[in-house]
Structures are given as C-alpha cells and as structure tokens.
Scaffold this motif. Structure first.
Motif: not given
Length: 128
Positions: A102-107
């Motif tokens: 859920l964190r990859v490609g976020v931020g």
C-alpha cells in the motif's frame, strides 16, 4: 504471487498510439501497486509509469509525461498503459510489474526493487 500477462504491443509509426494491457491473476489485485518498465536493446530496464493500490497516485518517467497514461480497472484486474505521440525512442520491450504494497508509488516514484512480480513483456516498435 500474482501472475501478469501483457498484451497490446506491436509496430506503429511515429506519432501513433498503442494501448498496452496487463491482466493480473489472483484475488488481491486491489492491494497491489502496479507499474510499467521498459528495456531497449543494449540498455538497462527503466521505469515508465506506476499507479498506487487505490489509483490515487501515479508517477511517470519524464520523457513520457504528457504522452502516456497509466490506469487500472479493478473489475477486470487489469492495468493499462495508453501511449500517444509515440517516438522511435519509445521502442522497447514493455514489462508489467506488481508490488503487494500500500506504500509503493505513494509519496515517491517507485524503483525496480520495489516490485516482486513481472510479466513476460510485450514488444513495442515505433518506426520513423
């Protein structure tokens, strides 16, 4: 591990368009960040575009920004790469990739090491 199958590659003239598709198997597609990389002959594999697990974040390599669009269809477990205004330098094998995160490609833009599943690739050739 999710299984990925790309399609939609081919030969197109410069200025033309193609839409790549990547069908993902499994029941957890909505938990995966998805991406596209490409590899031209004699070059390293490079990041093209990504979309986060909820579709809320997208990233693009600078050379394709404004020409390529990544999207995903949760009902079809499919991610797309719409490629417009194609150039000869876009010629490469295009690979679909997935990351159970859920964190990859976020931020931040993702990197090669963020992804664990890869498709077999589809050839895109742009003639001048």
């Amino acid at each position: 591990q999710v299984q990925l199958v790309e399609s939609g590659g081919g030969l197109v003239q410069a200025g033309g368009s193609l839409r790549l598709s990547c069908a993902a198997s499994g029941r957890s597609f909505s938990n995966y960040a998805m991406g596209w990389f490409r590899q031209a002959p004699g070059k390293e594999r490079e990041f093209v575009a990504s979309i986060s697990w909820n579709g809320g974040n997208t990233y693009y390599q600078g050379s394709v920004k404004g020409r390529f669009t990544i999207s995903r269809d949760y009902a079809k477990n499919t991610v797309y790469l719409q490629m417009n205004s194609l150039k000869p330098e876009d010629t490469a094998i295009y690979y679909c990739t997935a990351a159970l995160s859920l964190r990859v490609g976020v931020g931040r833009p993702p990197t090669y090491s963020d992804f664990g599943s890869w498709g077999q690739g589809t050839q895109v050739t742009v003639s001048s």
